[in-house]
Scaffold this active site. Structure first.
Site, mmCIF file in Angstrom:
data_model
loop_
_atom_site.group_PDB
_atom_site.id
_atom_site.type_symbol
_atom_site.label_atom_id
_atom_site.label_comp_id
_atom_site.label_asym_id
_atom_site.label_seq_id
_atom_site.Cartn_x
_atom_site.Cartn_y
_atom_site.Cartn_z
ATOM 1 N N GLY A 12 0.862 -1.151 -0.127
ATOM 2 C CA GLY A 12 -0.031 -0.129 -0.162
ATOM 3 C C GLY A 12 0.890 1.379 -0.098
ATOM 4 O O GLY A 12 1.537 1.281 0.756
ATOM 5 N N CYS A 13 0.530 2.176 -0.899
ATOM 6 C CA CYS A 13 1.393 3.363 -0.912
ATOM 7 C C CYS A 13 0.247 4.519 -1.214
ATOM 8 O O CYS A 13 0.595 5.298 -2.140
ATOM 9 C CB CYS A 13 2.414 3.285 -2.201
ATOM 10 S SG CYS A 13 3.449 4.803 -2.048
ATOM 11 N N GLY A 14 -0.607 4.597 -0.237
ATOM 12 C CA GLY A 14 -1.554 5.720 -0.444
ATOM 13 C C GLY A 14 -1.449 6.869 0.585
ATOM 14 O O GLY A 14 -0.160 7.310 0.714
ATOM 15 N N VAL A 15 -2.454 7.077 1.360
ATOM 16 C CA VAL A 15 -2.103 8.524 2.429
ATOM 17 C C VAL A 15 -1.018 7.884 3.196
ATOM 18 O O VAL A 15 -0.291 8.837 3.608
ATOM 19 C CB VAL A 15 -3.587 8.635 2.907
ATOM 20 C CG1 VAL A 15 -3.177 9.719 4.028
ATOM 21 C CG2 VAL A 15 -4.720 9.184 1.979
ATOM 22 N N LYS A 106 -7.063 -1.166 11.400
ATOM 23 C CA LYS A 106 -8.028 -1.216 12.816
ATOM 24 C C LYS A 106 -9.158 -2.206 12.292
ATOM 25 O O LYS A 106 -9.622 -3.212 13.473
ATOM 26 C CB LYS A 106 -8.440 -0.121 13.127
ATOM 27 C CG LYS A 106 -9.547 0.676 12.165
ATOM 28 C CD LYS A 106 -9.292 1.964 12.219
ATOM 29 C CE LYS A 106 -8.756 2.594 10.932
ATOM 30 N NZ LYS A 106 -8.826 4.029 10.674
ATOM 31 N N VAL A 133 -4.945 2.539 16.096
ATOM 32 C CA VAL A 133 -5.831 3.274 17.012
ATOM 33 C C VAL A 133 -5.282 4.599 17.285
ATOM 34 O O VAL A 133 -4.066 4.928 17.651
ATOM 35 C CB VAL A 133 -5.997 2.559 18.223
ATOM 36 C CG1 VAL A 133 -7.131 3.262 19.278
ATOM 37 C CG2 VAL A 133 -6.483 1.268 18.245
ATOM 38 N N GLY A 188 -11.912 18.049 3.844
ATOM 39 C CA GLY A 188 -11.058 16.724 3.696
ATOM 40 C C GLY A 188 -11.073 15.965 4.880
ATOM 41 O O GLY A 188 -10.327 15.236 4.994
ATOM 42 N N GLU A 191 -14.843 11.415 4.516
ATOM 43 C CA GLU A 191 -14.848 11.002 3.076
ATOM 44 C C GLU A 191 -16.112 11.175 2.497
ATOM 45 O O GLU A 191 -17.049 11.534 3.142
ATOM 46 C CB GLU A 191 -14.412 9.376 3.333
ATOM 47 C CG GLU A 191 -13.100 9.356 3.884
ATOM 48 C CD GLU A 191 -12.763 7.821 3.813
ATOM 49 O OE1 GLU A 191 -13.086 7.020 3.287
ATOM 50 O OE2 GLU A 191 -11.595 7.512 4.716
ATOM 51 N N LYS A 206 -11.983 0.390 16.775
ATOM 52 C CA LYS A 206 -10.767 0.702 17.801
ATOM 53 C C LYS A 206 -11.299 0.551 19.335
ATOM 54 O O LYS A 206 -10.144 0.073 19.896
ATOM 55 C CB LYS A 206 -10.361 2.196 17.885
ATOM 56 C CG LYS A 206 -9.867 2.740 16.245
ATOM 57 C CD LYS A 206 -10.252 4.258 16.031
ATOM 58 C CE LYS A 206 -9.386 4.720 14.619
ATOM 59 N NZ LYS A 206 -9.896 5.872 14.278
HETATM 60 N N1 LIG Z 1 -5.376 7.731 6.441
HETATM 61 C C1 LIG Z 1 -5.347 7.906 7.488
HETATM 62 O O1 LIG Z 1 -5.200 8.863 8.200
HETATM 63 C C2 LIG Z 1 -5.108 6.557 8.399
HETATM 64 C C3 LIG Z 1 -5.142 6.641 9.758
HETATM 65 C C4 LIG Z 1 -5.139 5.515 10.738
HETATM 66 C C5 LIG Z 1 -4.792 4.245 10.161
HETATM 67 N N2 LIG Z 1 -4.970 4.064 8.710
HETATM 68 C C6 LIG Z 1 -5.138 2.804 8.220
HETATM 69 O O2 LIG Z 1 -3.993 2.718 7.402
HETATM 70 C C7 LIG Z 1 -4.304 2.118 6.215
HETATM 71 C C8 LIG Z 1 -4.151 2.759 4.957
HETATM 72 O O3 LIG Z 1 -4.933 3.883 4.819
HETATM 73 P P1 LIG Z 1 -4.648 4.761 3.756
HETATM 74 O O4 LIG Z 1 -5.486 5.957 4.111
HETATM 75 O O5 LIG Z 1 -3.388 4.967 3.487
HETATM 76 O O6 LIG Z 1 -5.437 4.165 2.678
HETATM 77 P P2 LIG Z 1 -5.185 4.668 0.891
HETATM 78 O O7 LIG Z 1 -5.026 6.173 0.731
HETATM 79 O O8 LIG Z 1 -6.509 4.272 0.172
HETATM 80 O O9 LIG Z 1 -4.282 3.660 0.575
HETATM 81 C C9 LIG Z 1 -4.413 2.235 0.269
HETATM 82 C C10 LIG Z 1 -3.239 1.839 -0.678
HETATM 83 O O10 LIG Z 1 -3.189 0.382 -0.729
HETATM 84 C C11 LIG Z 1 -3.083 -0.025 -2.136
HETATM 85 N N3 LIG Z 1 -4.130 -1.333 -2.433
HETATM 86 C C12 LIG Z 1 -5.384 -1.285 -2.335
HETATM 87 N N4 LIG Z 1 -5.799 -2.577 -2.547
HETATM 88 C C13 LIG Z 1 -4.469 -3.390 -2.895
HETATM 89 C C14 LIG Z 1 -3.874 -4.462 -3.379
HETATM 90 N N5 LIG Z 1 -5.061 -5.521 -3.529
HETATM 91 N N6 LIG Z 1 -2.831 -4.961 -3.358
HETATM 92 C C15 LIG Z 1 -1.890 -4.011 -3.455
HETATM 93 N N7 LIG Z 1 -2.179 -2.851 -3.046
HETATM 94 C C16 LIG Z 1 -3.422 -2.380 -2.763
HETATM 95 C C17 LIG Z 1 -3.666 1.281 -2.939
HETATM 96 O O11 LIG Z 1 -3.019 1.382 -4.206
HETATM 97 P P3 LIG Z 1 -3.378 2.452 -5.394
HETATM 98 O O12 LIG Z 1 -2.276 3.454 -4.800
HETATM 99 O O13 LIG Z 1 -2.605 2.244 -6.276
HETATM 100 O O14 LIG Z 1 -4.594 2.655 -5.282
HETATM 101 C C18 LIG Z 1 -3.157 2.357 -1.902
HETATM 102 O O15 LIG Z 1 -1.706 2.613 -2.480
HETATM 103 C C19 LIG Z 1 -6.067 1.542 6.531
HETATM 104 O O16 LIG Z 1 -5.990 0.262 7.323
HETATM 105 C C20 LIG Z 1 -6.217 2.607 7.363
HETATM 106 O O17 LIG Z 1 -7.465 2.301 8.013
HETATM 107 C C21 LIG Z 1 -5.144 5.231 8.252
#
Ligand SMILES: NC(=O)c1ccc[n+]([C@@H]2O[C@H](COP(=O)([O-])OP(=O)(O)OC[C@H]3O[C@@H](n4cnc5c(N)ncnc54)[C@H](OP(=O)(O)O)[C@@H]3O)[C@@H](O)[C@H]2O)c1
Length: 429
Positions: A12-15, A106, A133, A188, A191, A206
């Protein structure tokens, strides 16, 4: 210092993942010094390979996450994909192939934490999830390690930034729920589909994780009572203010007074303005922990966002890498107490009930009798009315949720009660 690097697979390489990669790259020297060996980003699994990923070598990008975790030379897998599958299978596959795991997931931990801990233990690997969490706030490790010699009796927290932002807006500006949600979306903080946040699912996951760790037992997502905050109105805030309170969406995990069971719940609640959680503004998170010896502790900070969450992930990564180098493991699951989780009906708290009633003699006595018949003792009553209709606000002493539910059912049957405008629990006293 070891020169062979520890290899990290980033799933994963998102947010969050993009910030993990950025910090790993920009702080590489510091991380090397703190760990005692270099850490190398060995591969990055994503869904859309053609997306521009600033600062990441395109050669590291793959869509085959399974092949990456099966490579055999990966020391640590960082799972920041989210959701149940494929994250669950990827994590167990990582353990099977000799990697420890750091996750921010979580939803998965709340649903399958016990099985994942077991898989980690079976393969002699670590499973760390500080970021799952309250984002950046150190909470899992203080509960797991710093308070391991104490007895935690209660965890009370604001663990969802979106809902705190909305409720804070409603409180400070008098806005209604929809108006505050629209602002949160525009900025922002919410969602496009805010269901997981506003209906309390995110906070419930959590709460399950926190309750399990705090009470050394197993609490699954299904065990957590959940109510969202979409029904909270501007009138509720006006009522709260009259009581010297505000309204927060709280995750509350408690050990029963006899110590024989625990409860975990998420719902909106009034808390006194004097309580430290009342001053948690905007999208911040805070968790209040009450323990036998330490007393009351509060953990406060940003509960989400790419960089803050990556901070927690990196902290875990350093810990797991140090364990790898030492050939040791961090603390695994501690669920030896096996305390049952009681249903919501057994939770004991105070209530604020707002009733629309007929404005005529005897109504107050009738209402008071219903409360007494159900063993719910009244603390205060406030009545206001005109033109034959009145509003009655009753605040109770502590009573069980089951008694309160019975009271409200009986009140609804009274001819003089036109409707139950709102019921809200009062916490933090
Ligand atoms: N965002 C927050 O503030 C936050 C805070 C606390 C915890 N979290 C947790 O952190 C985790 C990630 O959150 P996020 O906000 O970073 O999510 P996100 O921005 O949606 O990123 C998800 C990443 O996973 C990749 N992905 C999705 N399906 C995949 C698959 N089948 N195989 C390989 N890669 C895949 C996506 O690829 P693409 O880039 O190609 O779409 C993307 O890079 C979640 O469990 C979330 O609950 C997030």
């Amino acid at each position: 210092m070891r020169t062979r690097p520890l290899k990290v697979a980033l799933l994963g390489c998102g947010v969050v993942g993009s910030e993990v990669a950025r910090i790993m790259t920009t702080h590489a020297d510091d991380l090397t010094a703190r760990i005692g060996a270099p850490v190398e980003l060995a591969g990055v699994a994503v869904r859309r390979p053609d997306r521009v990923r600033v600062g990441i070598d395109p050669a590291l990008i793959t869509t085959d996450a399974t092949a990456l975790v099966k490579r055999g030379d990966i020391d640590v897998v960082v799972e920041v994909i989210g959701g149940i599958e494929p994250a669950r299978t990827l994590i167990t596959t990582a353990f099977e192939h000799g990697a420890s795991v750091v996750s921010a997931n979580k939803a998965l931990l709340a649903q399958d934490g016990a099985a994942l801990h077991k898989a980690a233990e079976d393969h002699g690997e670590d499973l760390y999830y500080e970021a799952a969490v309250a984002g950046a706030i150190p909470l899992i490790r203080p509960l797991r390690e710093s308070l391991a010699g104490d007895k935690v009796n209660r965890v009370l927290g604001i663990v969802n930034g979106t809902t705190n932002f909305i409720l804070d807006k409603m409180d400070s500006s008098g806005a209604g729920y929809q108006e505050a949600l629209d602002e949160a979306t525009a900025l922002g903080y919410a969602e496009a589909d805010p269901t997981a946040d506003v209906e309390g699912f995110d906070a419930a996951a959590k709460a399950a994780i926190l309750a399990g760790i705090a009470f050394h037992t197993r609490v699954r997502l299904d065990d957590v009572y959940r109510e969202g905050m979409t029904e909270v109105t501007a009138a509720d805030f006006a009522s709260a203010r009259q009581m010297g309170c505000t309204i927060k969406l709280l995750a509350i995990c408690e050990r029963a007074a006899d110590g024989e069971s625990v409860t975990a719940r998420v719902h909106p609640a009034m808390i006194p303005l004097s309580h430290p959680l009342a001053s948690v503004r905007e999208a911040y998170n805070a968790v209040f922990v009450e323990s036998e010896a330490a007393g009351r502790l509060m953990f406060y900070g940003p509960g989400a966002g790419g960089a803050p969450t990556a901070s927690a992930v990196l902290g875990d990564l350093v810990a797991v890498c140090r364990n790898k180098l030492n050939g040791s493991n961090g603390p695994g699951e501690s669920a030896y107490t096996r305390l049952p989780v009681s249903p919501m009906g057994e939770v004991v708290t105070r209530y604020h009930i707002s009733l629309d009633v007929a404005d005529k003699p005897g109504v107050l006595a009738q209402v008071a009798t219903v409360f007494a018949e159900h063993g719910v003792s009244i603390d205060t009553v406030r009545q206001s009315g005109k033109d034959g209709e009145a509003s009655l606000v009753v605040v109770t002493h502590r009573a069980s949720d089951a008694s309160l539910t019975g009271t409200v059912e009986a009140l609804r049957k009274l001819d003089t009660v036109r409707g139950v405008a709102s019921i809200m629990r009062v916490e933090g006293e």
